[in-house]
Write a protein that holds these residues in place. Structure first.
Motif, PDB file in Angstrom:
ATOM      1  N   THR A 255      -9.626 -15.016  10.610  1.00  0.00           N
ATOM      2  CA  THR A 255      -9.557 -14.499   9.244  1.00  0.00           C
ATOM      3  C   THR A 255      -8.190 -13.852   9.034  1.00  0.00           C
ATOM      4  O   THR A 255      -7.484 -13.549  10.006  1.00  0.00           O
ATOM      5  N   PRO A 256      -7.801 -13.625   7.791  1.00  0.00           N
ATOM      6  CA  PRO A 256      -6.473 -13.054   7.533  1.00  0.00           C
ATOM      7  C   PRO A 256      -6.251 -11.690   8.176  1.00  0.00           C
ATOM      8  O   PRO A 256      -5.106 -11.311   8.448  1.00  0.00           O
ATOM      9  N   GLU A 257      -7.320 -10.951   8.440  1.00  0.00           N
ATOM     10  CA  GLU A 257      -7.178  -9.603   8.988  1.00  0.00           C
ATOM     11  C   GLU A 257      -6.934  -9.572  10.493  1.00  0.00           C
ATOM     12  O   GLU A 257      -6.594  -8.519  11.051  1.00  0.00           O
TER      13      GLU A 257
ATOM     14  N   ASP B 243     -11.688 -17.301   4.743  1.00  0.00           N
ATOM     15  CA  ASP B 243     -12.119 -16.018   4.196  1.00  0.00           C
ATOM     16  C   ASP B 243     -13.558 -15.725   4.629  1.00  0.00           C
ATOM     17  O   ASP B 243     -14.155 -16.469   5.412  1.00  0.00           O
ATOM     18  N   ALA B 244     -14.127 -14.652   4.089  1.00  0.00           N
ATOM     19  CA  ALA B 244     -15.469 -14.224   4.495  1.00  0.00           C
ATOM     20  C   ALA B 244     -16.540 -15.259   4.160  1.00  0.00           C
ATOM     21  O   ALA B 244     -17.602 -15.302   4.792  1.00  0.00           O
ATOM     22  N   ASP B 245     -16.270 -16.134   3.175  1.00  0.00           N
ATOM     23  CA  ASP B 245     -17.229 -17.166   2.781  1.00  0.00           C
ATOM     24  C   ASP B 245     -17.016 -18.481   3.524  1.00  0.00           C
ATOM     25  O   ASP B 245     -17.712 -19.461   3.254  1.00  0.00           O
TER      26      ASP B 245
ATOM     27  N   VAL C 102      -8.197 -20.704   3.635  1.00  0.00           N
ATOM     28  CA  VAL C 102      -7.159 -20.007   2.862  1.00  0.00           C
ATOM     29  C   VAL C 102      -5.768 -20.215   3.432  1.00  0.00           C
ATOM     30  O   VAL C 102      -4.774 -19.861   2.798  1.00  0.00           O
TER      31      VAL C 102
ATOM     32  N   GLY D 230      -2.782 -12.883   8.011  1.00  0.00           N
ATOM     33  CA  GLY D 230      -2.616 -13.069   6.572  1.00  0.00           C
ATOM     34  C   GLY D 230      -1.190 -12.901   6.097  1.00  0.00           C
ATOM     35  O   GLY D 230      -0.799 -13.454   5.071  1.00  0.00           O
TER      36      GLY D 230
ATOM     37  N   THR E 271       0.205 -20.991   3.449  1.00  0.00           N
ATOM     38  CA  THR E 271      -0.803 -21.118   2.398  1.00  0.00           C
ATOM     39  C   THR E 271      -0.140 -21.636   1.126  1.00  0.00           C
ATOM     40  O   THR E 271       1.018 -21.294   0.859  1.00  0.00           O
TER      41      THR E 271
ATOM     42  N   ARG F 256     -15.333 -25.847   1.999  1.00  0.00           N
ATOM     43  CA  ARG F 256     -15.559 -25.131   3.250  1.00  0.00           C
ATOM     44  C   ARG F 256     -15.107 -25.982   4.416  1.00  0.00           C
ATOM     45  O   ARG F 256     -15.306 -27.197   4.431  1.00  0.00           O
TER      46      ARG F 256
END
Length: 200
Positions: A15-17, A39-41, A45, A81, A86, A120
């Protein structure tokens, strides 16, 4: 052939974090060159690669340059991130594998994320996946050719021989239509299609 027929599923993602150190450690541990960023979903990204990490982590060493008054390098980014590419170049699961290969070559990519109809991430196609197709056994290729002939050619089918990816159609029925030749050429591992007369 569809992209999802050869893609690697169950892809390792970040994830970006995620910190750059953790991302680098993951690349090293898994012996891979890049990671999709979601992302969280679970939506794609971006992408982060070895090149991105090298760029972020390389600051000049003043001891190894003729000038000692080099400007102080800015602090490196800390998270995925901040440096990920991107938007990521991606393809759909039902995309023609030849189109995915063209995307890779034109954009100089080593891997292309594969998405479902909800954007997705469902897999990844790498150059290695495409190269692996060239190693398919001739017997598997011949079986695929015979299946294409059975599905698309109602006439008497020609004799099929495959040697190192070259398909030879022989016999009276060898003069197949151009569309059928194109379908055979699109079979993974086929490098050439030619016709020949049967030897007595």
């Amino acid at each position: 052939m569809r992209a999802d027929a050869v893609m690697t599923g169950n892809v390792c993602v970040v994830t970006p974090e995620v910190s750059l150190r953790d991302a680098a450690a993951l690349l090293m541990r898994r012996d891979i060159r890049g990671l999709p960023v979601v992302d969280a979903d679970g939506a794609l990204v971006g992408m982060i690669t070895e090149a991105d990490l090298v760029r972020a982590g390389s600051a000049p060493d003043p001891r190894l340059h003729a000038r000692r008054d080099l400007a102080v390098a800015p602090n490196a980014p800390q998270t995925v991130g901040e440096i990920m590419s991107t938007p990521a170049v991606a393809a759909r699961a039902d995309a023609d594998l030849a189109d995915v290969a063209r995307i890779m070559l034109s954009a100089q990519l080593t891997r292309v994320p594969i998405l479902d109809d909800r954007n997705r991430l469902v897999g990844l196609v790498s150059r290695r996946d495409l190269v692996r197709l060239l190693t398919r056994p001739d017997s598997d290729i011949a079986a695929d050719v015979r299946q294409v002939l059975a599905d698309w050619y109602a006439n008497v089918t020609p004799t099929v021989e495959v040697t190192e990816g070259e398909v030879v159609l022989a016999g009276p029925a060898a003069a197949v239509p151009d569309l059928l030749r194109a379908l055979i050429r699109a079979i993974p591992g086929v490098l050439a299609v030619r016709t020949a007369a049967l030897t007595p």
